[in-house]
Design a protein around this motif. Sequence first.
Motif, PDB file in Angstrom:
ATOM      1  N   ILE A 222       0.834  -1.204   0.000  1.00  0.00           N
ATOM      2  CA  ILE A 222       0.000   0.000   0.000  1.00  0.00           C
ATOM      3  C   ILE A 222       0.870   1.256   0.000  1.00  0.00           C
ATOM      4  CG2 ILE A 222      -1.776   1.271   1.249  1.00  0.00           C
ATOM      5  CD1 ILE A 222      -2.697  -1.358  -0.007  1.00  0.00           C
ATOM      6  N   LEU A 223       0.562   2.166  -0.905  1.00  0.00           N
ATOM      7  CA  LEU A 223       1.177   3.499  -0.949  1.00  0.00           C
ATOM      8  C   LEU A 223       0.047   4.473  -1.266  1.00  0.00           C
ATOM      9  CD1 LEU A 223       4.088   4.849  -0.872  1.00  0.00           C
ATOM     10  CD2 LEU A 223       3.859   4.990  -3.352  1.00  0.00           C
ATOM     11  N   PRO A 224      -0.636   4.996  -0.242  1.00  0.00           N
ATOM     12  CA  PRO A 224      -1.874   5.739  -0.494  1.00  0.00           C
ATOM     13  C   PRO A 224      -1.653   7.044  -1.272  1.00  0.00           C
ATOM     14  CG  PRO A 224      -1.714   5.059   1.805  1.00  0.00           C
ATOM     15  CD  PRO A 224      -0.369   4.846   1.199  1.00  0.00           C
ATOM     16  N   SER A 225      -2.427   7.211  -2.329  1.00  0.00           N
ATOM     17  CA  SER A 225      -2.490   8.477  -3.062  1.00  0.00           C
ATOM     18  C   SER A 225      -3.742   9.223  -2.618  1.00  0.00           C
ATOM     19  CB  SER A 225      -2.557   8.225  -4.569  1.00  0.00           C
ATOM     20  OG  SER A 225      -2.892   9.417  -5.273  1.00  0.00           O
ATOM     21  N   PRO A 226      -3.682  10.555  -2.520  1.00  0.00           N
ATOM     22  CA  PRO A 226      -4.880  11.316  -2.148  1.00  0.00           C
ATOM     23  C   PRO A 226      -5.841  11.546  -3.305  1.00  0.00           C
ATOM     24  CG  PRO A 226      -3.056  12.819  -2.467  1.00  0.00           C
ATOM     25  CD  PRO A 226      -2.492  11.436  -2.636  1.00  0.00           C
ATOM     26  N   ASN A 227      -5.462  11.112  -4.498  1.00  0.00           N
ATOM     27  CA  ASN A 227      -6.209  11.491  -5.704  1.00  0.00           C
ATOM     28  C   ASN A 227      -7.267  10.451  -6.058  1.00  0.00           C
ATOM     29  OD1 ASN A 227      -4.493  13.702  -5.827  1.00  0.00           O
ATOM     30  ND2 ASN A 227      -3.028  12.638  -7.138  1.00  0.00           N
ATOM     31  N   HIS A 228      -8.406  10.528  -5.409  1.00  0.00           N
ATOM     32  CA  HIS A 228      -9.506   9.608  -5.698  1.00  0.00           C
ATOM     33  C   HIS A 228     -10.796  10.195  -5.150  1.00  0.00           C
ATOM     34  CE1 HIS A 228      -9.402   8.092  -1.476  1.00  0.00           C
ATOM     35  NE2 HIS A 228      -8.097   8.287  -1.596  1.00  0.00           N
ATOM     36  N   GLY A 229     -11.898   9.571  -5.526  1.00  0.00           N
ATOM     37  CA  GLY A 229     -13.211  10.019  -5.077  1.00  0.00           C
ATOM     38  C   GLY A 229     -14.202   8.872  -5.158  1.00  0.00           C
ATOM     39  N   PRO A 230     -15.477   9.149  -4.900  1.00  0.00           N
ATOM     40  CA  PRO A 230     -16.488   8.088  -4.940  1.00  0.00           C
ATOM     41  C   PRO A 230     -16.790   7.651  -6.370  1.00  0.00           C
ATOM     42  CG  PRO A 230     -17.508  10.219  -4.514  1.00  0.00           C
ATOM     43  CD  PRO A 230     -16.036  10.455  -4.473  1.00  0.00           C
ATOM     44  N   ARG A 231     -17.111   6.384  -6.535  1.00  0.00           N
ATOM     45  CA  ARG A 231     -17.521   5.864  -7.844  1.00  0.00           C
ATOM     46  C   ARG A 231     -18.977   6.224  -8.133  1.00  0.00           C
ATOM     47  NH1 ARG A 231     -14.250   2.533 -10.574  1.00  0.00           N
ATOM     48  NH2 ARG A 231     -12.591   1.390  -9.462  1.00  0.00           N
ATOM     49  N   ALA A 232     -19.251   6.469  -9.426  1.00  0.00           N
ATOM     50  CA  ALA A 232     -20.628   6.682  -9.866  1.00  0.00           C
ATOM     51  C   ALA A 232     -21.134   5.512 -10.702  1.00  0.00           C
ATOM     52  CB  ALA A 232     -20.720   7.976 -10.683  1.00  0.00           C
ATOM     53  N   ARG A 233     -20.283   4.517 -10.931  1.00  0.00           N
ATOM     54  CA  ARG A 233     -20.636   3.341 -11.731  1.00  0.00           C
ATOM     55  C   ARG A 233     -20.037   2.111 -11.065  1.00  0.00           C
ATOM     56  NH1 ARG A 233     -22.434   7.250 -13.945  1.00  0.00           N
ATOM     57  NH2 ARG A 233     -22.341   7.876 -16.137  1.00  0.00           N
ATOM     58  N   SER A 234     -20.576   0.958 -11.399  1.00  0.00           N
ATOM     59  CA  SER A 234     -19.929  -0.283 -10.996  1.00  0.00           C
ATOM     60  C   SER A 234     -18.777  -0.577 -11.952  1.00  0.00           C
ATOM     61  CB  SER A 234     -20.933  -1.441 -11.012  1.00  0.00           C
ATOM     62  OG  SER A 234     -21.475  -1.601 -12.311  1.00  0.00           O
ATOM     63  N   VAL A 235     -17.798  -1.331 -11.485  1.00  0.00           N
ATOM     64  CA  VAL A 235     -16.607  -1.616 -12.286  1.00  0.00           C
ATOM     65  C   VAL A 235     -16.950  -2.613 -13.383  1.00  0.00           C
ATOM     66  CG1 VAL A 235     -14.310  -2.648 -12.243  1.00  0.00           C
ATOM     67  CG2 VAL A 235     -15.030  -1.126 -10.401  1.00  0.00           C
ATOM     68  N   SER A 236     -16.598  -2.261 -14.618  1.00  0.00           N
ATOM     69  CA  SER A 236     -16.846  -3.159 -15.748  1.00  0.00           C
ATOM     70  C   SER A 236     -15.672  -3.227 -16.717  1.00  0.00           C
ATOM     71  CB  SER A 236     -18.089  -2.691 -16.530  1.00  0.00           C
ATOM     72  OG  SER A 236     -17.892  -1.386 -17.060  1.00  0.00           O
ATOM     73  N   ALA A 237     -14.581  -2.522 -16.419  1.00  0.00           N
ATOM     74  CA  ALA A 237     -13.451  -2.498 -17.345  1.00  0.00           C
ATOM     75  C   ALA A 237     -12.143  -2.419 -16.571  1.00  0.00           C
ATOM     76  CB  ALA A 237     -13.570  -1.314 -18.305  1.00  0.00           C
ATOM     77  N   LEU A 238     -11.085  -2.850 -17.240  1.00  0.00           N
ATOM     78  CA  LEU A 238      -9.724  -2.754 -16.731  1.00  0.00           C
ATOM     79  C   LEU A 238      -8.909  -2.007 -17.774  1.00  0.00           C
ATOM     80  CD1 LEU A 238      -7.456  -3.617 -14.732  1.00  0.00           C
ATOM     81  CD2 LEU A 238      -7.260  -5.738 -16.052  1.00  0.00           C
ATOM     82  N   VAL A 239      -8.242  -0.946 -17.366  1.00  0.00           N
ATOM     83  CA  VAL A 239      -7.484  -0.110 -18.295  1.00  0.00           C
ATOM     84  C   VAL A 239      -6.008  -0.168 -17.928  1.00  0.00           C
ATOM     85  CG1 VAL A 239      -7.172   2.194 -19.262  1.00  0.00           C
ATOM     86  CG2 VAL A 239      -9.467   1.413 -18.610  1.00  0.00           C
ATOM     87  N   LEU A 240      -5.172  -0.494 -18.926  1.00  0.00           N
ATOM     88  CA  LEU A 240      -3.732  -0.594 -18.729  1.00  0.00           C
ATOM     89  C   LEU A 240      -3.027   0.614 -19.343  1.00  0.00           C
ATOM     90  CD1 LEU A 240      -3.096  -4.387 -19.441  1.00  0.00           C
ATOM     91  CD2 LEU A 240      -3.860  -3.259 -17.341  1.00  0.00           C
ATOM     92  N   HIS A 241      -2.045   1.116 -18.616  1.00  0.00           N
ATOM     93  CA  HIS A 241      -1.274   2.287 -19.019  1.00  0.00           C
ATOM     94  C   HIS A 241       0.211   1.969 -18.903  1.00  0.00           C
ATOM     95  CE1 HIS A 241      -4.810   4.973 -17.783  1.00  0.00           C
ATOM     96  NE2 HIS A 241      -5.024   3.890 -17.064  1.00  0.00           N
ATOM     97  N   TYR A 242       1.066   2.721 -19.580  1.00  0.00           N
ATOM     98  CA  TYR A 242       2.447   2.824 -19.143  1.00  0.00           C
ATOM     99  C   TYR A 242       2.637   4.193 -18.500  1.00  0.00           C
ATOM    100  CZ  TYR A 242       3.742   5.170 -23.671  1.00  0.00           C
ATOM    101  OH  TYR A 242       3.850   5.995 -24.751  1.00  0.00           O
ATOM    102  N   THR A 243       3.638   4.293 -17.622  1.00  0.00           N
ATOM    103  CA  THR A 243       3.848   5.556 -16.926  1.00  0.00           C
ATOM    104  C   THR A 243       4.446   6.614 -17.841  1.00  0.00           C
ATOM    105  OG1 THR A 243       5.999   4.768 -16.136  1.00  0.00           O
ATOM    106  CG2 THR A 243       4.096   4.474 -14.668  1.00  0.00           C
ATOM    107  N   GLY A 244       5.278   6.200 -18.807  1.00  0.00           N
ATOM    108  CA  GLY A 244       5.883   7.155 -19.736  1.00  0.00           C
ATOM    109  C   GLY A 244       6.838   8.121 -19.068  1.00  0.00           C
ATOM    110  N   MET A 245       7.481   7.688 -17.974  1.00  0.00           N
ATOM    111  CA  MET A 245       8.393   8.549 -17.229  1.00  0.00           C
ATOM    112  C   MET A 245       9.710   7.820 -17.011  1.00  0.00           C
ATOM    113  SD  MET A 245       5.790  10.439 -14.588  1.00  0.00           S
ATOM    114  CE  MET A 245       6.892  11.850 -14.395  1.00  0.00           C
ATOM    115  N   PRO A 246      10.785   8.554 -16.709  1.00  0.00           N
ATOM    116  CA  PRO A 246      12.113   7.929 -16.657  1.00  0.00           C
ATOM    117  C   PRO A 246      12.283   6.884 -15.564  1.00  0.00           C
ATOM    118  CG  PRO A 246      12.300  10.324 -16.834  1.00  0.00           C
ATOM    119  CD  PRO A 246      10.856  10.018 -16.574  1.00  0.00           C
TER     120      PRO A 246
END
Length: 460
Positions: A222-246
């Motif tokens: 666990i490394l808590p980030s403050p950047n989140h909020g309540p959901r307005a939908r149920s989870v139906s997808a998984l999205v993959l990213h790269y960080t694009g940083m050094p």
Amino acid sequence: MTVSNLDPFYLIVDRSDWLTRLLPLGVKLVQLRVKDRSGPELRAEIARARDLCRAAGAQLVVNDYWELAIEEGCDFVHLGQGDLDTADIAALRRHGVRLGVSTHDDAELERALALSPDYVALGPVWPTLLKKMDFAPQGLDRLAAWKRRVGEIPLVAIGGLTPGRACLALASGADSACVVTDVLRATDPESRTVEWVAATAPWREAGELVRPFAADYPGARILPSPNHGPRARSVSALVLHYTGMPSAESALELLCSPIHEVSAHYVVEEDGAVLQLVPEARRAWHAGVSSWAGETDINSASIGVEIVHPGHIDPHPYPTPQINAVIALCRDICARRAIAPQRVLAHSDIAPRRKIDPGEFFPWDALAAAGVGRDIAPMPPDTGPALDLDMAGAAVSDLQRRLSAFGYKVTETGVYDEDTAAAVSAFQRHFRRARVDGRADASTLDALTRLLALSGADHV
């Protein structure tokens, strides 16, 4: 201010003049560390800092000069290990003076804890410019371990901190992040101070956003980030990213900083370590302006996974341990959340005009072979006729209908416009990776037809 509630921004200054400039900006915890004065000048500095901090409602901590602190009515001192040799701790306690102690190794920590300090400082967490240190940088893992050992005693991180690093230190368990040179040597110390106050605000004002939580994935740290909020939908997808940083650290600084307002549920490092930044029950801010199959609040409807990789600036293969960890994590998420294979998406799928990650060099085939997402073996790209920019007609309309049916945000106009080309490029980047050019050739059209059939949407 109570002992157990140190302000998360701990500023160290070398003279009281700084306080007239920086206290009005929101500084609430400050240490006076004077090294170049003695006698009446030193006493006057301590007295002036005391008065300025009291007027501003800030806590003053006096470094080293514990006797003067007592005499001048100050209520907090900070002592290094050498200072402990001569300090009268009993006298400090009799006068109600609180105590913070520097530590660098296990023996120093044990010595500090034996004194029942009001905080323990660990440093240097990162390399520091202030002075030559006999100790190597401690790092975030050591910081987290220190917090487990000190328990309810506040822990102060010191050494080489910036606003971004402060967020990582606080997320790793520090109660306060200490800074000297990053503010005092800044081109604009006032502006830098304002940035520090803003970066540490969630740990000061919104503790519920940064409170540690139970991992949803058993293998995650666990490394808590403050950047989140309540959901307005149920989870139906998984999205993959790269960080694009050094580096992983630079990516985590971004994802844990309230200034940047981005996050993800998980980060997978190059060695396969999995960090969870946001509880799955909460809405992480990873997708941005995006759409898939008519859903425009992708953040609410998805789990976001950031994979540490420099991206297209260095498009090398993803390390095998990292991909193995991504597969294990995604399989667990998809099983628990009942996410269909066709809903395992690339960031480029949901925002084709803005994003190109995790890239055509991401091994979607390895994930699909392990039961994560969907992939096919496409026909090789060809050099024959292809639908391309500015073409118009029934064939273009048909392509647009099928891209829309697949999930891309494409309007049927009958004209091969920039949106269509971007969607075709995103499709190629995910499913026909050998060539990404935005042209709908026979290979691309065949892959789209076959994938529509697999998803049950081939009736359009």
